[in-house]
Design a protein around this motif. Structure first.
Motif, PDB file in Angstrom:
ATOM      1  N   ASN A 137      35.355  43.593  33.276  1.00 42.68           N
ATOM      2  CA  ASN A 137      35.036  43.649  34.707  1.00 42.68           C
ATOM      3  C   ASN A 137      35.246  42.299  35.387  1.00 42.68           C
ATOM      4  O   ASN A 137      35.678  42.238  36.544  1.00 42.68           O
ATOM      5  CB  ASN A 137      33.585  44.102  34.912  1.00 42.68           C
ATOM      6  CG  ASN A 137      33.389  45.586  34.634  1.00 42.68           C
ATOM      7  OD1 ASN A 137      34.347  46.368  34.675  1.00 42.68           O
ATOM      8  ND2 ASN A 137      32.164  45.980  34.339  1.00 42.68           N
ATOM      9  N   LYS A 138      34.961  41.239  34.657  1.00 42.62           N
ATOM     10  CA  LYS A 138      35.142  39.905  35.245  1.00 42.62           C
ATOM     11  C   LYS A 138      36.623  39.628  35.509  1.00 42.62           C
ATOM     12  O   LYS A 138      36.966  38.983  36.513  1.00 42.62           O
ATOM     13  CB  LYS A 138      34.546  38.840  34.316  1.00 42.62           C
ATOM     14  CG  LYS A 138      34.453  37.467  34.954  1.00 42.62           C
ATOM     15  CD  LYS A 138      33.648  36.499  34.084  1.00 42.62           C
ATOM     16  CE  LYS A 138      33.501  35.137  34.730  1.00 42.62           C
ATOM     17  NZ  LYS A 138      32.673  34.203  33.918  1.00 42.62           N
ATOM     18  N   TRP A 139      37.471  40.128  34.628  1.00 40.69           N
ATOM     19  CA  TRP A 139      38.906  39.948  34.862  1.00 40.69           C
ATOM     20  C   TRP A 139      39.353  40.762  36.079  1.00 40.69           C
ATOM     21  O   TRP A 139      40.089  40.254  36.943  1.00 40.69           O
ATOM     22  CB  TRP A 139      39.707  40.380  33.637  1.00 40.69           C
ATOM     23  CG  TRP A 139      41.175  40.078  33.781  1.00 40.69           C
ATOM     24  CD1 TRP A 139      41.817  38.918  33.455  1.00 40.69           C
ATOM     25  CD2 TRP A 139      42.170  40.948  34.324  1.00 40.69           C
ATOM     26  NE1 TRP A 139      43.155  38.998  33.771  1.00 40.69           N
ATOM     27  CE2 TRP A 139      43.408  40.247  34.312  1.00 40.69           C
ATOM     28  CE3 TRP A 139      42.146  42.247  34.827  1.00 40.69           C
ATOM     29  CZ2 TRP A 139      44.590  40.796  34.776  1.00 40.69           C
ATOM     30  CZ3 TRP A 139      43.337  42.808  35.294  1.00 40.69           C
ATOM     31  CH2 TRP A 139      44.550  42.078  35.267  1.00 40.69           C
ATOM     32  N   ILE A 140      38.893  42.021  36.172  1.00 43.99           N
ATOM     33  CA  ILE A 140      39.278  42.885  37.298  1.00 43.99           C
ATOM     34  C   ILE A 140      38.796  42.306  38.630  1.00 43.99           C
ATOM     35  O   ILE A 140      39.502  42.390  39.646  1.00 43.99           O
ATOM     36  CB  ILE A 140      38.710  44.307  37.098  1.00 43.99           C
ATOM     37  CG1 ILE A 140      39.356  44.965  35.867  1.00 43.99           C
ATOM     38  CG2 ILE A 140      38.922  45.171  38.333  1.00 43.99           C
ATOM     39  CD1 ILE A 140      38.700  46.288  35.467  1.00 43.99           C
ATOM     40  N   LEU A 141      37.627  41.691  38.614  1.00 46.97           N
ATOM     41  CA  LEU A 141      37.007  41.193  39.843  1.00 46.97           C
ATOM     42  C   LEU A 141      37.172  39.680  40.030  1.00 46.97           C
ATOM     43  O   LEU A 141      36.501  39.095  40.883  1.00 46.97           O
ATOM     44  CB  LEU A 141      35.514  41.546  39.838  1.00 46.97           C
ATOM     45  CG  LEU A 141      35.196  43.042  39.926  1.00 46.97           C
ATOM     46  CD1 LEU A 141      33.741  43.298  39.525  1.00 46.97           C
ATOM     47  CD2 LEU A 141      35.472  43.571  41.325  1.00 46.97           C
TER      48      LEU A 141
END
Length: 224
Positions: A137-141
């Motif tokens: 999720n950190k990569w996506i966001l």
């Protein structure tokens, strides 16, 4: 003549009486001595020492001290796990979400977990799954974190940990919609919990140890 007889007849009687009295007194004394000896012996036999009360060993209850978690990553995930399930690794809610962090089957597949029974029975695997999902999720966001971190959106102070918590609740797509619409597009889960609540509740934790990874998966090949 009678006078003499009377004079000499009394003496033997008196002597006999004195002898009898002396004999009786001695005998009585012997009896008394014997009784006293018996009583003394009885007392000696009856004397015994009362054992001292046993020493009471007082065992102090063990106290376990836990380090202050503060706003660490561990504090972040434990707070989130408690909010999701009360920290219960084996729980399945009415919507089918599983474990301490309430994962759905679709999310588990994305991070490489297909055996849900193994997942429910392995706390270590669940902790690993939480990190993998947060990393993904950190990569996506990553762009939204860079843009909105420390900004105020619809009255809410935005932080990285708040974004990751909101993504855990609603998915990264709904986090993007909320941020990019200035809070107009919100989201509530099946229990009515809002994405705004997660932004606020989990703000300010240090999640810098979570490394952005588009293909993050668990490290257990037996469940991939």
């Amino acid at each position: 003549m009678k006078k003499k007889v009377a004079k000499f007849s009394v003496l033997p009687v008196v002597g006999a009486s004195i002898f009898f009295y002396s004999f009786s007194t001695k005998k009585a004394q012997d009896i008394n001595d014997a009784v006293l000896e018996e009583f003394r012996t009885f007392n000696e036999e009856m004397v015994f020492e009362v054992p001292a009360a046993p020493e009471v060993l007082v065992i102090e209850p063990e106290t376990t001290s836990f380090p202050e978690l503060g706003k660490s990553y561990v504090a972040f995930k434990e707070a989130l796990g408690f909010k999701e399930s009360g920290g219960d690794y084996k729980i399945i809610n009415e919507f089918g979400y599983m474990g301490k962090y309430q994962f759905g089957r679709g999310t588990l597949k994305l991070i490489g977990i297909r055996d849900t029974n193994l997942f429910l029975n392995s706390p270590d695997l669940q902790e690993e799954a939480f990190y993998a999902n947060a990393s993904r999720n950190k990569w996506i966001l990553r762009k939204d974190i860079e843009k909105f971190k420390d900004q105020v959106v619809n009255g809410i102070q935005i932080t990285e940990s708040g974004i990751l918590a909101a993504a855990h609740l609603a998915g990264p797509g709904n986090v993007k919609k909320f941020l990019r619409s200035n809070g107009a597009n919100s989201f509530n889960d099946g229990f009515g919990t809002s994405i705004k609540h997660y932004f606020k509740k989990f703000a300010g934790y240090d999640t810098s140890s979570v490394v952005p990874d588009r293909t993050a998966k668990v490290n257990n090949p037996s469940v991939i």
